[in-house]
Design a protein around this motif. Sequence first.
Motif, short mmCIF file in Angstrom:
data_model
loop_
_atom_site.label_atom_id
_atom_site.label_comp_id
_atom_site.label_asym_id
_atom_site.label_seq_id
_atom_site.Cartn_x
_atom_site.Cartn_y
_atom_site.Cartn_z
N ASP A 53 -20.61 -18.67 -7.93
CA ASP A 53 -21.88 -19.24 -8.34
C ASP A 53 -22.53 -18.21 -9.25
N VAL A 54 -22.58 -18.49 -10.55
CA VAL A 54 -23.05 -17.49 -11.50
C VAL A 54 -24.53 -17.16 -11.34
N THR A 55 -25.28 -17.97 -10.59
CA THR A 55 -26.69 -17.64 -10.36
C THR A 55 -26.84 -16.52 -9.34
N SER A 56 -25.75 -16.12 -8.70
CA SER A 56 -25.77 -14.99 -7.75
C SER A 56 -25.19 -13.76 -8.44
N TYR A 57 -26.05 -12.76 -8.68
CA TYR A 57 -25.57 -11.53 -9.31
C TYR A 57 -24.54 -10.82 -8.44
N ALA A 58 -24.76 -10.82 -7.14
CA ALA A 58 -23.82 -10.16 -6.23
C ALA A 58 -22.43 -10.76 -6.34
N GLU A 59 -22.36 -12.10 -6.41
CA GLU A 59 -21.05 -12.76 -6.55
C GLU A 59 -20.40 -12.41 -7.89
N CYS A 60 -21.19 -12.39 -8.95
CA CYS A 60 -20.65 -12.06 -10.28
C CYS A 60 -20.10 -10.63 -10.28
N ASN A 101 -26.44 -12.43 -15.43
CA ASN A 101 -25.67 -11.86 -14.32
C ASN A 101 -24.27 -11.46 -14.76
N MET A 102 -23.61 -12.31 -15.54
CA MET A 102 -22.25 -12.01 -15.96
C MET A 102 -22.22 -10.86 -16.98
N LEU A 103 -23.21 -10.79 -17.84
CA LEU A 103 -23.28 -9.68 -18.79
C LEU A 103 -23.45 -8.35 -18.07
N GLU A 104 -24.35 -8.33 -17.12
CA GLU A 104 -24.58 -7.09 -16.38
C GLU A 104 -23.35 -6.71 -15.57
N ASP A 152 -27.51 -17.04 -25.81
CA ASP A 152 -27.03 -16.51 -27.09
C ASP A 152 -27.74 -15.18 -27.40
N ASN A 153 -29.06 -15.18 -27.25
CA ASN A 153 -29.84 -13.97 -27.52
C ASN A 153 -29.51 -12.84 -26.55
N LEU A 154 -29.27 -13.19 -25.28
CA LEU A 154 -28.92 -12.17 -24.29
C LEU A 154 -27.59 -11.49 -24.62
N VAL A 155 -26.63 -12.28 -25.06
CA VAL A 155 -25.33 -11.71 -25.41
C VAL A 155 -25.48 -10.75 -26.58
N ARG A 156 -26.25 -11.14 -27.57
CA ARG A 156 -26.46 -10.25 -28.71
C ARG A 156 -27.25 -9.00 -28.30
N LEU A 157 -28.17 -9.16 -27.37
CA LEU A 157 -28.91 -8.01 -26.85
C LEU A 157 -27.97 -7.01 -26.19
N TYR A 158 -27.08 -7.48 -25.34
CA TYR A 158 -26.16 -6.58 -24.64
C TYR A 158 -25.18 -5.92 -25.60
N GLU A 160 -26.03 -5.12 -28.87
CA GLU A 160 -26.78 -4.18 -29.70
C GLU A 160 -27.38 -3.04 -28.89
N GLU A 161 -27.85 -3.33 -27.67
CA GLU A 161 -28.51 -2.30 -26.86
C GLU A 161 -27.54 -1.48 -26.02
N PHE A 162 -26.50 -2.14 -25.51
CA PHE A 162 -25.62 -1.47 -24.54
C PHE A 162 -24.19 -1.31 -25.04
N GLY A 163 -23.91 -1.79 -26.24
CA GLY A 163 -22.58 -1.62 -26.80
C GLY A 163 -21.50 -2.45 -26.16
N LEU A 164 -21.88 -3.54 -25.47
CA LEU A 164 -20.88 -4.40 -24.86
C LEU A 164 -20.11 -5.13 -25.95
N PRO A 165 -18.79 -5.14 -25.89
CA PRO A 165 -18.01 -5.84 -26.92
C PRO A 165 -18.08 -7.35 -26.70
N VAL A 166 -18.76 -8.05 -27.57
CA VAL A 166 -19.02 -9.48 -27.38
C VAL A 166 -18.57 -10.27 -28.60
N ALA A 167 -18.49 -11.57 -28.40
CA ALA A 167 -18.35 -12.53 -29.49
C ALA A 167 -18.96 -13.84 -29.04
N ILE A 168 -19.55 -14.56 -29.96
CA ILE A 168 -20.22 -15.83 -29.66
C ILE A 168 -19.59 -16.92 -30.52
N LEU A 169 -19.23 -18.02 -29.86
CA LEU A 169 -18.73 -19.18 -30.59
C LEU A 169 -19.70 -20.33 -30.37
#
Length: 336
Positions: A53-60, A101-104, A152-158, A160-169
């Motif tokens: 359940d992606v709404t649970s950070y602990a599970e993610c 949750n999944m980004l973190e 979409d904005n959260l992924v770009r934030l992670y 630019e701010e945290f250097g997470l390797p991302v891509a958005i389709l």
Amino acid sequence: MQRTDSARVALITGGRGFIGTHLAVGLARQGFHVVAADRIAWLDDRVESARLDVTSYAECLDLVRAVQPHVVFHLAAFSTVDAAFSDPHASLATNVGGTMNMLEAARSVRGLGRFVLASTDKVYGELVGDAYVETSRLDARGVYDVGKMAADNLVRLYSEEFGLPVAILRLCNVFGPGDPNTASRIVPRTLSRIFDAAGPLPPVIYEGSMAHGRDYVYVTDVVRALTTVAFDPRACGEGFNMVPAAHRTTLDLVAEMIDQSGKACELHDRDWADAIRKNGYEVVPGTGLPSALERQHCDARKLGALGFSTQVTMTEGLRRTIGSFLRRRLVGRRTR
């Protein structure tokens, strides 16, 4: 399943959804160890199933740490505009909170190659001009659209701010066999009526949406595009519009499905084919939801610059999708 090279481990959230199931099978065929995470268990020995359940950070966090994926495909979401409108709180908790949750959680993975978000062209809002480009302003409206824009904005934030390797389709309207959203999405909704077990029913079109324009793409091309942005080094940190197979108004698309369905039925049931043509379509008052966009169209040259192009035409994609509905009806008729 025996875990092998960590660089071949793919985690898919929403792995039991329409696109997720096609993606999971496609990656497994390419030799990836696929973990399909969803609230519903996976029943395929080619794919490892995990409940999430992606709404649970602990599970993610627990799942990501256990799997240690090389790539995360984040598809888990309220997947239709209608469902989001009906339950805005749950939709935003999933589409926004679940993405956060999944980004973190992904930040805890050593050697993560890519975090891929399946976004939507609806993040751009109403089309002004000829086509959206990736630098167009994000101006979403409506519960579903705004939730996806926030993700979409959260992924770009992670990135630019945290250097997470991302891509958005940013996907357009996806269609193909196995889409369960027969109450809302135009292709399965139309074909579920044409191939209703009790006899063909006329497809329903909202009067105010007949001229609405949308891009459409077949699901296997979406799988190819997702894998392209996941593994091409040039895609890291970037957002891409999906390359469409075709652009259609609602009316033209429904008319095309009626015509192709009638032709597909000719060899099996001429009476059914005649009824499909005789029924035509039914126009009802309204435009659907209040936030419905009138025009959407993507300029997808950026994804094309990575060497990507669609392989399935609109006509061929509809033929395959109609064939799946027809086969189901024929099997049902033999078992009665």
